[in-house]
Design a protein around this motif. Structure first.
Motif, mmCIF file in Angstrom:
data_model
loop_
_atom_site.group_PDB
_atom_site.id
_atom_site.type_symbol
_atom_site.label_atom_id
_atom_site.label_comp_id
_atom_site.label_asym_id
_atom_site.label_seq_id
_atom_site.Cartn_x
_atom_site.Cartn_y
_atom_site.Cartn_z
ATOM 1 N N SER A 144 42.856 41.194 49.464
ATOM 2 C CA SER A 144 42.292 42.002 48.384
ATOM 3 C C SER A 144 42.691 41.458 47.021
ATOM 4 O O SER A 144 41.869 41.414 46.092
ATOM 5 C CB SER A 144 42.749 43.460 48.527
ATOM 6 N N ASP A 145 43.941 41.023 46.875
ATOM 7 C CA ASP A 145 44.382 40.457 45.600
ATOM 8 C C ASP A 145 43.598 39.194 45.258
ATOM 9 O O ASP A 145 43.234 38.969 44.099
ATOM 10 C CB ASP A 145 45.880 40.149 45.650
ATOM 11 N N ILE A 146 43.345 38.370 46.271
ATOM 12 C CA ILE A 146 42.565 37.148 46.041
ATOM 13 C C ILE A 146 41.130 37.489 45.654
ATOM 14 O O ILE A 146 40.585 36.955 44.669
ATOM 15 C CB ILE A 146 42.587 36.261 47.304
ATOM 16 N N LEU A 147 40.528 38.378 46.407
ATOM 17 C CA LEU A 147 39.121 38.725 46.161
ATOM 18 C C LEU A 147 38.930 39.437 44.834
ATOM 19 O O LEU A 147 37.911 39.244 44.154
ATOM 20 C CB LEU A 147 38.596 39.600 47.307
ATOM 21 N N ASN A 148 39.880 40.273 44.452
ATOM 22 C CA ASN A 148 39.752 40.996 43.188
ATOM 23 C C ASN A 148 39.681 40.044 41.997
ATOM 24 O O ASN A 148 38.987 40.317 41.016
ATOM 25 C CB ASN A 148 40.927 41.961 43.008
ATOM 26 N N THR A 205 35.720 37.725 29.886
ATOM 27 C CA THR A 205 36.987 38.317 29.444
ATOM 28 C C THR A 205 36.955 39.845 29.457
ATOM 29 O O THR A 205 38.002 40.483 29.363
ATOM 30 C CB THR A 205 37.323 37.838 28.024
ATOM 31 N N TYR A 206 35.767 40.437 29.543
ATOM 32 C CA TYR A 206 35.663 41.894 29.583
ATOM 33 C C TYR A 206 35.852 42.446 31.002
ATOM 34 O O TYR A 206 35.978 43.660 31.178
ATOM 35 C CB TYR A 206 34.295 42.351 29.070
ATOM 36 N N TYR A 207 35.823 41.554 31.991
ATOM 37 C CA TYR A 207 35.891 42.009 33.385
ATOM 38 C C TYR A 207 37.232 42.701 33.646
ATOM 39 O O TYR A 207 38.300 42.101 33.492
ATOM 40 C CB TYR A 207 35.715 40.824 34.339
ATOM 41 N N CYS A 208 37.168 43.965 34.036
ATOM 42 C CA CYS A 208 38.381 44.755 34.308
ATOM 43 C C CYS A 208 38.105 45.668 35.499
ATOM 44 O O CYS A 208 37.995 46.889 35.371
ATOM 45 C CB CYS A 208 38.773 45.552 33.062
ATOM 46 N N GLN A 209 37.939 45.056 36.668
ATOM 47 C CA GLN A 209 37.569 45.780 37.873
ATOM 48 C C GLN A 209 38.595 45.550 38.972
ATOM 49 O O GLN A 209 39.257 44.509 39.007
ATOM 50 C CB GLN A 209 36.187 45.326 38.374
ATOM 51 N N LYS A 210 38.689 46.530 39.846
ATOM 52 C CA LYS A 210 39.478 46.382 41.072
ATOM 53 C C LYS A 210 38.590 46.831 42.218
ATOM 54 O O LYS A 210 38.574 47.980 42.629
ATOM 55 C CB LYS A 210 40.760 47.218 41.009
ATOM 56 N N LEU A 242 38.279 30.720 44.322
ATOM 57 C CA LEU A 242 36.938 30.804 44.917
ATOM 58 C C LEU A 242 36.921 30.215 46.322
ATOM 59 O O LEU A 242 36.244 30.738 47.222
ATOM 60 C CB LEU A 242 35.929 30.090 44.016
ATOM 61 N N LEU A 243 37.669 29.133 46.524
ATOM 62 C CA LEU A 243 37.766 28.549 47.874
ATOM 63 C C LEU A 243 38.451 29.518 48.839
ATOM 64 O O LEU A 243 38.040 29.644 50.005
ATOM 65 C CB LEU A 243 38.534 27.221 47.816
ATOM 66 N N LYS A 244 39.487 30.189 48.363
ATOM 67 C CA LYS A 244 40.170 31.176 49.210
ATOM 68 C C LYS A 244 39.249 32.342 49.548
ATOM 69 O O LYS A 244 39.295 32.872 50.667
ATOM 70 C CB LYS A 244 41.427 31.679 48.501
ATOM 71 N N ALA A 245 38.412 32.742 48.586
ATOM 72 C CA ALA A 245 37.451 33.817 48.855
ATOM 73 C C ALA A 245 36.465 33.396 49.942
ATOM 74 O O ALA A 245 36.091 34.196 50.808
ATOM 75 C CB ALA A 245 36.707 34.189 47.575
ATOM 76 N N LEU A 316 31.527 42.065 52.930
ATOM 77 C CA LEU A 316 32.975 41.899 52.799
ATOM 78 C C LEU A 316 33.654 43.228 52.471
ATOM 79 O O LEU A 316 34.732 43.545 52.994
ATOM 80 C CB LEU A 316 33.277 40.875 51.706
ATOM 81 N N ASN A 317 33.021 44.003 51.629
ATOM 82 C CA ASN A 317 33.554 45.320 51.279
ATOM 83 C C ASN A 317 33.597 46.233 52.499
ATOM 84 O O ASN A 317 34.588 46.939 52.742
ATOM 85 C CB ASN A 317 32.690 45.937 50.181
ATOM 86 N N TYR A 318 32.523 46.220 53.288
ATOM 87 C CA TYR A 318 32.491 47.004 54.526
ATOM 88 C C TYR A 318 33.609 46.574 55.468
ATOM 89 O O TYR A 318 34.283 47.404 56.077
ATOM 90 C CB TYR A 318 31.142 46.833 55.240
ATOM 91 N N ALA A 319 33.790 45.253 55.596
ATOM 92 C CA ALA A 319 34.766 44.722 56.550
ATOM 93 C C ALA A 319 36.186 45.158 56.193
ATOM 94 O O ALA A 319 36.919 45.675 57.051
ATOM 95 C CB ALA A 319 34.669 43.197 56.588
ATOM 96 N N LEU A 320 36.578 44.973 54.932
ATOM 97 C CA LEU A 320 37.935 45.333 54.531
ATOM 98 C C LEU A 320 38.165 46.834 54.619
ATOM 99 O O LEU A 320 39.241 47.287 55.026
ATOM 100 C CB LEU A 320 38.220 44.832 53.115
ATOM 101 N N SER A 321 37.150 47.624 54.257
ATOM 102 C CA SER A 321 37.286 49.079 54.343
ATOM 103 C C SER A 321 37.443 49.528 55.785
ATOM 104 O O SER A 321 38.246 50.426 56.085
ATOM 105 C CB SER A 321 36.056 49.756 53.718
ATOM 106 N N ASP A 322 36.696 48.903 56.695
ATOM 107 C CA ASP A 322 36.786 49.276 58.110
ATOM 108 C C ASP A 322 38.138 48.896 58.701
ATOM 109 O O ASP A 322 38.707 49.643 59.497
ATOM 110 C CB ASP A 322 35.662 48.603 58.901
#
Length: 462
Positions: A144-148, A205-210, A242-245, A316-322
């Motif tokens: 999650s830290d990598i993907l975020n 630079t405005y990106y502030c998402q988790k 990006l490669l890790k993602a 990917l979101n479905y997978a991690l949540s599951d």
């Protein structure tokens, strides 16, 4: 004469084993085992964590066929058992039974029904164990830290790169919204008013998402990392994340098509403001040209989606949540256990009453239950108050008890006393949850808005 009667009763003395406890429990055990194997074998790959959302209809159809087949088999087994159990009725043989015998028989019937009904839960437990087996080696926090951070350089939605979404303005918006809510909590337009405070261009630079809550880094920490990499042109760091993602997507067998060099170049096309010039598709299999839509929504933003690039964000979101849900799920789910408990208790009461009573009052009481429920639904809809509906339910159940108790003591109408007893026995099984619901409703805070003024009618009890 009396010796012959006593001899007959001794020869036909009812035994608790006449309800076929051991064979029924053995059958239940076999059904649990088979159903567990079916559940465990229904998942064959880690792709299940995201594929069952896209192909849910096919997956659910297979489960429906399995459940229908086993439900039919279970129904046949219970019917066959009932024929064997009900044909030897000690009441019709005028055999005197003790209260201890009746209690033991009731408990054994409940045990049989509970062991049979819970096979459906065993099926899902088999699926749960297979999911845990497939995902036990995954580190959700690290992923999650990598993907975020990686998704800051995979621009899907332009709204995520607006100035209104920057960490500074999110804090201002939250403070402004809190201020508006304090001034007038009844104004439901506060949220939209607070988010329209700032209008500006779009920048990395405005990106502030988790996007993935399983990660440890906060949105402000993610934004700080992004700004540092962009400011110092840490191209290698962006490429590596990006490669890790992509490797994480490979782990879950999620499709994507990314050109790392191209994505990095997009970040530095505007080396002063780090503007977002290109977007990519958030689903590799459903890439569409959204350039016309973007032009209509924001004429100043004429960038189009790069149709050659795509990444399965939703999968990917479905997978991690599951995976997270699987790790938090407990086999001994209190809610499910209580549902099975009440279902088994209700069926046991119905079966016991059928054995203890004559057929005519029994069937009249069962049909009457349907009528009572229908009338109760109409009353509940017309009243539209949980507390009032619960009070009516409790009052009706207690009335049935006192009516049956009074008529039985007076040796009155057997039909009325039997129907009242059936109604009380069935409705009393859920009396405790209804009482708890009443306690909750009467002790919680009750507030409402009237003429634009927020009013607390009743404070929450300590």
């Amino acid at each position: 004469m009396f010796k012959k009667i006593n001899h007959y009763l001794l020869l036909n003395k009812p035994q608790l084993w006449n309800i076929r406890l051991i064979p029924m429990l053995s059958i239940a055990l076999v059904l649990h085992l088979v159903y567990f194997i079916l559940g465990y074998g229904s998942i064959y790959s880690i792709q299940y964590f995201h594929e069952h959302y896209n192909y849910g209809q096919y997956s659910y159809k297979n489960e429906e066929i399995i459940h229908f087949s086993f439900g039919l088999l279970l129904f046949i087994i219970i019917i066959v058992w009932l024929f064997r159990y009900l044909r030897n009725n000690p009441f019709k043989s005028l055999y005197p039974l003790t209260k201890a015998y009746l209690i033991k028989e009731f408990l054994l019937i409940f045990l049989i029904l509970f062991s049979l009904i819970t096979i459906f839960h065993t099926y899902y437990y088999g699926k749960l164990l297979k999911q845990r087996s497939l995902s036990h080696h995954l580190d959700l926090v690290q992923q999650s830290d990598i993907l975020n951070i990686a998704f800051a350089f995979l621009p899907f939605e332009k709204s995520e790169f607006e100035k209104t979404q920057s960490c500074e303005n999110q804090e201002k918006t939250a403070l402004e919204l809190e201020k508006m809510n304090k001034a007038n909590p009844c104004d439901y337009n506060n949220n939209s008013a607070a988010t329209q405070l700032y209008i500006d261009t779009y920048s990395y630079t405005y990106y502030c998402q988790k996007k993935f809550n399983q990660g440890q880094q906060s949105s402000s920490e993610i934004n700080s990392t992004i700004r540092r990499w962009l400011k110092h042109r840490q191209v290698d760091s962006i490429e590596q994340v990006l490669l890790k993602a992509c490797k994480i997507a490979d782990t879950y067998k999620i499709k994507y098509n990314l050109n790392i060099k191209t994505l990095v170049n997009y970040c530095f096309q505007d080396s002063i403001n780090y503007s977002v010039n290109r977007f990519i598709s958030n689903s590799y299999e459903e890439q569409t040209d959204y350039s016309s839509n973007y032009a209509e929504e924001a004429p100043e933003l004429t960038q189009a989606i790069d149709e050659q690039l795509g990444f399965g964000f939703y999968e990917l979101n479905y997978a991690l949540s599951d995976v997270e849900k699987v790790r938090e799920t407990n086999f001994f789910n209190v809610t499910i256990i209580w549902v099975f408990f009440y279902a088994s208790l209700g069926f046991t009461i119905i079966l016991s009453l059928f054995r203890f009573l004559r057929f005519k009052p029994w069937i009249s009481g069962i049909i009457g239950v349907g009528v009572v429920i229908f009338i109760g639904v109409i009353i509940a809809i017309s009243i539209s108050s949980n507390i009032a509906t619960s009070n009516i339910y409790v009052l009706f159940t207690l009335t049935c008890f006192f009516v049956s108790w009074n008529i039985i003591n007076r040796k009155g109408s057997k039909m009325i006393s039997a129907i009242s007893l059936i109604w009380f026995s069935l409705f009393a099984s859920v009396l405790i949850p209804v009482v708890f619901l009443n306690i909750y409703d009467l002790t919680r805070e009750i507030s409402y808005c009237r003429n634009g003024i927020f009013v607390i009618e009743h404070k929450a009890e300590p």
